[in-house]
Design a protein around this motif. Structure first.
Motif, PDB file in Angstrom:
ATOM      1  N   GLY A  48       0.868  -1.135  -0.100  1.00 32.76           N
ATOM      2  CA  GLY A  48       0.063   0.072  -0.016  1.00 32.76           C
ATOM      3  C   GLY A  48       1.003   1.324   0.036  1.00 32.76           C
ATOM      4  O   GLY A  48       0.545   2.223  -0.754  1.00 32.76           O
ATOM      5  N   ARG A  49       1.874   1.136   0.773  1.00 32.58           N
ATOM      6  CA  ARG A  49       2.854   2.230   0.710  1.00 32.58           C
ATOM      7  C   ARG A  49       3.324   2.778  -0.629  1.00 32.58           C
ATOM      8  O   ARG A  49       3.479   3.861  -1.010  1.00 32.58           O
ATOM      9  N   GLU A  50       3.803   1.427  -1.172  1.00 27.58           N
ATOM     10  CA  GLU A  50       4.352   1.531  -2.679  1.00 27.58           C
ATOM     11  C   GLU A  50       3.418   1.964  -3.618  1.00 27.58           C
ATOM     12  O   GLU A  50       3.828   2.979  -4.393  1.00 27.58           O
ATOM     13  N   LEU A  51       2.119   1.696  -3.516  1.00 26.28           N
ATOM     14  CA  LEU A  51       0.986   2.208  -4.408  1.00 26.28           C
ATOM     15  C   LEU A  51       0.939   3.757  -4.103  1.00 26.28           C
ATOM     16  O   LEU A  51       0.619   4.367  -5.106  1.00 26.28           O
ATOM     17  N   LEU A  52       1.124   3.998  -2.834  1.00 22.40           N
ATOM     18  CA  LEU A  52       0.849   5.573  -2.706  1.00 22.40           C
ATOM     19  C   LEU A  52       1.807   6.355  -3.098  1.00 22.40           C
ATOM     20  O   LEU A  52       1.703   7.604  -3.667  1.00 22.40           O
ATOM     21  N   ARG A  53       3.187   5.773  -3.219  1.00 18.76           N
ATOM     22  CA  ARG A  53       4.298   6.461  -3.814  1.00 18.76           C
ATOM     23  C   ARG A  53       4.126   6.591  -5.026  1.00 18.76           C
ATOM     24  O   ARG A  53       4.663   7.378  -5.858  1.00 18.76           O
ATOM     25  N   LEU A  54       3.679   5.470  -5.848  1.00 21.17           N
ATOM     26  CA  LEU A  54       3.521   5.483  -7.303  1.00 21.17           C
ATOM     27  C   LEU A  54       2.432   6.437  -7.623  1.00 21.17           C
ATOM     28  O   LEU A  54       2.423   7.097  -8.762  1.00 21.17           O
ATOM     29  N   LEU A  55       1.478   6.675  -6.907  1.00 19.25           N
ATOM     30  CA  LEU A  55       0.291   7.646  -7.076  1.00 19.25           C
ATOM     31  C   LEU A  55       1.159   9.081  -7.152  1.00 19.25           C
ATOM     32  O   LEU A  55       0.639   9.930  -8.130  1.00 19.25           O
ATOM     33  N   PHE A  56       1.793   9.330  -6.077  1.00 25.07           N
ATOM     34  CA  PHE A  56       2.514  10.569  -6.100  1.00 25.07           C
ATOM     35  C   PHE A  56       3.507  10.958  -7.122  1.00 25.07           C
ATOM     36  O   PHE A  56       3.508  11.845  -7.596  1.00 25.07           O
ATOM     37  N   GLN A  57       4.041   9.808  -7.498  1.00 23.62           N
ATOM     38  CA  GLN A  57       5.221   9.988  -8.613  1.00 23.62           C
ATOM     39  C   GLN A  57       4.261  10.229  -9.957  1.00 23.62           C
ATOM     40  O   GLN A  57       4.725  11.132 -10.789  1.00 23.62           O
ATOM     41  N   GLY A  58       3.211   9.438 -10.044  1.00 19.04           N
ATOM     42  CA  GLY A  58       2.290   9.859 -11.290  1.00 19.04           C
ATOM     43  C   GLY A  58       1.961  11.262 -11.389  1.00 19.04           C
ATOM     44  O   GLY A  58       1.751  11.886 -12.080  1.00 19.04           O
ATOM     45  N   TYR A  59       1.570  11.876  -9.980  1.00 27.43           N
ATOM     46  CA  TYR A  59       1.105  13.112 -10.037  1.00 27.43           C
ATOM     47  C   TYR A  59       2.154  14.042 -10.412  1.00 27.43           C
ATOM     48  O   TYR A  59       1.990  15.005 -11.106  1.00 27.43           O
ATOM     49  N   LEU A  60       3.281  14.005  -9.769  1.00 28.68           N
ATOM     50  CA  LEU A  60       4.660  14.692 -10.046  1.00 28.68           C
ATOM     51  C   LEU A  60       4.790  14.670 -11.693  1.00 28.68           C
ATOM     52  O   LEU A  60       5.285  15.592 -12.101  1.00 28.68           O
ATOM     53  N   ASP A  61       4.925  13.658 -12.078  1.00 31.84           N
ATOM     54  CA  ASP A  61       5.258  13.425 -13.679  1.00 31.84           C
ATOM     55  C   ASP A  61       4.215  14.102 -14.311  1.00 31.84           C
ATOM     56  O   ASP A  61       4.472  14.823 -15.498  1.00 31.84           O
ATOM     57  N   GLN A  62       2.861  13.996 -14.140  1.00 33.17           N
ATOM     58  CA  GLN A  62       1.907  14.881 -14.756  1.00 33.17           C
ATOM     59  C   GLN A  62       2.102  16.203 -14.763  1.00 33.17           C
ATOM     60  O   GLN A  62       2.116  17.094 -15.699  1.00 33.17           O
ATOM     61  N   HIS A  63       2.412  16.649 -13.403  1.00 33.29           N
ATOM     62  CA  HIS A  63       2.838  18.109 -13.193  1.00 33.29           C
ATOM     63  C   HIS A  63       3.896  18.462 -14.029  1.00 33.29           C
ATOM     64  O   HIS A  63       3.585  19.517 -14.516  1.00 33.29           O
ATOM     65  N   GLU A  64       4.845  18.025 -13.916  1.00 35.88           N
ATOM     66  CA  GLU A  64       6.048  18.243 -14.737  1.00 35.88           C
ATOM     67  C   GLU A  64       5.909  18.503 -16.268  1.00 35.88           C
ATOM     68  O   GLU A  64       6.330  19.420 -16.848  1.00 35.88           O
ATOM     69  N   ARG A  65       4.931  17.192 -16.806  1.00 36.65           N
ATOM     70  CA  ARG A  65       4.482  17.147 -18.288  1.00 36.65           C
ATOM     71  C   ARG A  65       3.883  18.717 -18.528  1.00 36.65           C
ATOM     72  O   ARG A  65       4.165  19.180 -19.605  1.00 36.65           O
ATOM     73  N   ARG A  66       2.851  18.988 -17.547  1.00 28.21           N
ATOM     74  CA  ARG A  66       2.070  20.247 -17.986  1.00 28.21           C
ATOM     75  C   ARG A  66       2.849  21.480 -17.918  1.00 28.21           C
ATOM     76  O   ARG A  66       2.833  22.218 -18.802  1.00 28.21           O
ATOM     77  N   GLU A  67       4.012  21.590 -16.760  1.00 29.15           N
ATOM     78  CA  GLU A  67       4.809  22.896 -16.819  1.00 29.15           C
ATOM     79  C   GLU A  67       5.512  22.610 -17.997  1.00 29.15           C
ATOM     80  O   GLU A  67       6.004  23.983 -18.523  1.00 29.15           O
ATOM     81  N   ARG A  68       6.234  21.513 -18.390  1.00 28.21           N
ATOM     82  CA  ARG A  68       6.870  21.595 -19.611  1.00 28.21           C
ATOM     83  C   ARG A  68       6.145  22.098 -20.891  1.00 28.21           C
ATOM     84  O   ARG A  68       6.586  22.906 -21.774  1.00 28.21           O
ATOM     85  N   GLU A  69       4.954  21.553 -21.000  1.00 26.81           N
ATOM     86  CA  GLU A  69       3.996  22.202 -22.115  1.00 26.81           C
ATOM     87  C   GLU A  69       3.566  23.536 -21.998  1.00 26.81           C
ATOM     88  O   GLU A  69       3.689  24.301 -23.174  1.00 26.81           O
ATOM     89  N   GLN A  70       3.747  24.120 -20.856  1.00 26.00           N
ATOM     90  CA  GLN A  70       3.237  25.729 -20.649  1.00 26.00           C
ATOM     91  C   GLN A  70       4.536  26.419 -20.987  1.00 26.00           C
ATOM     92  O   GLN A  70       4.363  27.521 -21.498  1.00 26.00           O
ATOM     93  N   THR A  71       5.862  26.093 -20.684  1.00 24.12           N
ATOM     94  CA  THR A  71       6.857  26.834 -20.959  1.00 24.12           C
ATOM     95  C   THR A  71       7.911  26.522 -21.861  1.00 24.12           C
ATOM     96  O   THR A  71       8.521  27.514 -22.294  1.00 24.12           O
ATOM     97  N   GLY A  72       7.460  25.479 -22.505  1.00 29.81           N
ATOM     98  CA  GLY A  72       8.371  24.852 -23.751  1.00 29.81           C
ATOM     99  C   GLY A  72       9.592  24.083 -23.205  1.00 29.81           C
ATOM    100  O   GLY A  72       9.989  24.187 -21.987  1.00 29.81           O
ATOM    101  N   ALA A  73       9.956  23.107 -23.970  1.00 27.81           N
ATOM    102  CA  ALA A  73      11.173  22.307 -23.497  1.00 27.81           C
ATOM    103  C   ALA A  73      12.218  22.762 -23.023  1.00 27.81           C
ATOM    104  O   ALA A  73      12.621  23.909 -23.650  1.00 27.81           O
ATOM    105  N   GLY A  74      12.821  22.402 -22.014  1.00 26.36           N
ATOM    106  CA  GLY A  74      14.173  23.088 -21.464  1.00 26.36           C
ATOM    107  C   GLY A  74      14.163  24.389 -20.574  1.00 26.36           C
ATOM    108  O   GLY A  74      14.825  24.780 -20.221  1.00 26.36           O
ATOM    109  N   ALA A  75      12.896  24.842 -20.495  1.00 25.66           N
ATOM    110  CA  ALA A  75      12.738  26.055 -19.669  1.00 25.66           C
ATOM    111  C   ALA A  75      11.854  25.714 -18.626  1.00 25.66           C
ATOM    112  O   ALA A  75      10.794  25.208 -18.797  1.00 25.66           O
ATOM    113  N   VAL A  76      12.232  26.545 -17.400  1.00 28.44           N
ATOM    114  CA  VAL A  76      11.526  26.633 -16.391  1.00 28.44           C
ATOM    115  C   VAL A  76      10.870  27.741 -15.741  1.00 28.44           C
ATOM    116  O   VAL A  76      11.628  28.750 -15.711  1.00 28.44           O
TER     117      VAL A  76
END
Length: 85
Positions: A48-76
């Motif tokens: 269950g702890r591993e499942l929660l970790r994977l959910l959190f990682q999925g959220y972070l990956d999704q957030h990173e992807r959205r940020e990259r799409e908004q700012t352009g690749a290579g920029a933050v």
């Protein structure tokens, strides 16, 4: 046990969904009936702890992807609104 730690580029929550399916499969397996209650609790706590970790990682990956799409690749964009390479 199936491997579920591979990141799926299309769905950032694919690894978590696979981990959940794997866990429910383990619980449905007749072999799990041989586990004592404390063994089952230990299994659920760890997996269950591993499942929660994977959910959190999925959220972070999704957030990173959205940020990259908004700012352009290579920029933050910093908290001050400035783009940084």
């Amino acid at each position: 046990m199936r491997s579920y730690d591979a990141f799926d580029a299309i769905d950032p929550f694919a690894a978590a969904a696979s981990a959940f399916d794997c866990l429910t499969g383990t619980l449905a397996d007749p072999e799990s009936a041989r586990l004592s209650h404390h063994e089952l609790e230990d299994l659920l706590e760890a997996r269950g702890r591993e499942l929660l970790r994977l959910l959190f990682q999925g959220y972070l990956d999704q957030h990173e992807r959205r940020e990259r799409e908004q700012t352009g690749a290579g920029a933050v964009r910093g908290a001050d609104g400035c783009l940084r390479p």
